[in-house]
Scaffold this active site. Structure first.
Site, PDB file in Angstrom:
ATOM      1  N   LYS A 171       0.857  -1.185   0.000  1.00 21.81           N
ATOM      2  CA  LYS A 171       0.000   0.000   0.000  1.00 21.81           C
ATOM      3  C   LYS A 171       0.892   1.233   0.000  1.00 21.81           C
ATOM      4  O   LYS A 171       1.811   1.338   0.825  1.00 21.81           O
ATOM      5  CB  LYS A 171      -0.916   0.000   1.221  1.00 21.81           C
ATOM      6  CG  LYS A 171      -1.925   1.145   1.238  1.00 21.81           C
ATOM      7  CD  LYS A 171      -3.073   0.854   2.174  1.00 21.81           C
ATOM      8  CE  LYS A 171      -4.154   1.925   2.106  1.00 21.81           C
ATOM      9  NZ  LYS A 171      -5.445   1.472   2.622  1.00 21.81           N
ATOM     10  N   ASP A 222      -4.737  -1.036   8.223  1.00 16.11           N
ATOM     11  CA  ASP A 222      -5.101  -1.843   7.046  1.00 16.11           C
ATOM     12  C   ASP A 222      -4.047  -2.916   6.784  1.00 16.11           C
ATOM     13  O   ASP A 222      -4.359  -4.096   6.598  1.00 16.11           O
ATOM     14  CB  ASP A 222      -5.248  -0.959   5.811  1.00 16.11           C
ATOM     15  CG  ASP A 222      -6.457  -0.050   5.883  1.00 16.11           C
ATOM     16  OD1 ASP A 222      -7.214  -0.159   6.865  1.00 16.11           O
ATOM     17  OD2 ASP A 222      -6.640   0.769   4.967  1.00 16.11           O
ATOM     18  N   GLY A 237      -5.381   0.391  -2.774  1.00 15.55           N
ATOM     19  CA  GLY A 237      -5.471   1.832  -2.872  1.00 15.55           C
ATOM     20  C   GLY A 237      -5.926   2.474  -1.578  1.00 15.55           C
ATOM     21  O   GLY A 237      -6.200   1.803  -0.584  1.00 15.55           O
ATOM     22  N   SER A 238      -6.004   3.794  -1.598  1.00 19.90           N
ATOM     23  CA  SER A 238      -6.492   4.572  -0.455  1.00 19.90           C
ATOM     24  C   SER A 238      -7.843   5.164  -0.830  1.00 19.90           C
ATOM     25  O   SER A 238      -7.942   5.892  -1.823  1.00 19.90           O
ATOM     26  CB  SER A 238      -5.512   5.697  -0.114  1.00 19.90           C
ATOM     27  OG  SER A 238      -4.221   5.186   0.136  1.00 19.90           O
ATOM     28  N   GLY A 239      -8.887   4.858  -0.060  1.00 26.63           N
ATOM     29  CA  GLY A 239     -10.209   5.388  -0.374  1.00 26.63           C
ATOM     30  C   GLY A 239     -10.709   4.906  -1.718  1.00 26.63           C
ATOM     31  O   GLY A 239     -10.419   3.790  -2.146  1.00 26.63           O
TER      32      GLY A 239
END
Length: 233
Positions: free
Chosen positions: A37, A54, A116-118
């Site tokens: 990530k 996460d 991913g982020s969001g």
């Protein structure tokens, strides 16, 4: 191709939960799968140390040997979008560092799931011009979005969605945004299948998402599932 990039139709869709099941499934199937990530915000303070929640969750579920530093390049404390977290805390995301860390992860494992982020339009870095105190000149602001990282890593996308009310709209928009940027899509994963209790609606939403996007539903995951339920695709 040596991996997939897992994104979602929005925040709190369950992207990390699905990613953990994916990594676990691949590893249980005999494939040395890993996780990466680029940026995580909203780290958790545990025993005096900031933990990337996460990554820690995926590490525990999939029994990964990697350290937090190997799993995530940039960790921020504030539970906000990464671009805002960098303004509040410093240490903005640099794309060459993301590339280098991803390459290291790819050398440690045969297959990588990048998370991913969001949602897919999440801003990762969005600088504002800052005047240099010595020269009086303004530095050139950098703008980095999740799609830029997707392009750099060049992995097919797995799009995580739900089948709840409104999912058709959010899923189709995510797919079209990815298409407009030339990103390759492998398929769609439905998370929390059945949670609404209205199976006629959810099944029809799933049908419409396939019809309108042209991509298959690769898996339907129910709340609390501990296995992906399908072979690696």
């Amino acid at each position: 191709m040596n991996g997939y990039f897992v994104t979602a139709t929005g925040t709190d869709v369950g992207k990390t939960f699905v990613t953990a099941l994916l990594v676990k499934k691949w590893r249980d199937s005999g494939i040395d799968a890993g996780y990466y990530k680029a940026a995580l915000s909203g780290a958790e303070l545990r025993d005096g140390k900031w933990i990337a929640g996460d990554a820690d969750y995926v590490k525990r579920i999939a029994n990964l040997p990697d350290t937090q530093e190997e799993l995530v390049s940039y960790v921020y404390k504030e539970p906000v979008s990464p671009h805002l977290a960098t303004r509040m805390e410093g240490n903005p995301v640099e794309l060459p560092q993301v590339r280098a860390d991803f390459d290291k992860a790819s050398h440690r494992h045969d297959f990588i799931f990048a998370e991913g982020s969001g949602g897919i339009i999440c801003p990762i870095r969005y600088d504002t011009p800052n005047a240099d105190a010595t020269s009086g000149k303004s530095s050139e602001p950098q703008k980095l979005f999740l799609a830029d990282i997707m392009k750099e890593l060049n992995l097919p996308l797995l799009i995580v969605t739900t089948a709840a009310l409104g999912s058709i709209n959010s899923c189709v928009l995510t797919v079209e945004y990815a298409r407009a940027r030339g990103l390759q899509i492998r398929g769609i994963i439905v998370n929390r299948y059945g949670i609404s209790g209205n199976m006629q609606m959810e099944d029809d939403n799933i049908f419409m998402m396939q019809e309108l996007t042209g991509f298959p539903i690769l898996a339907k995951i129910k709340e609390g599932d501990t296995d992906l339920g399908t072979a690696p695709f």
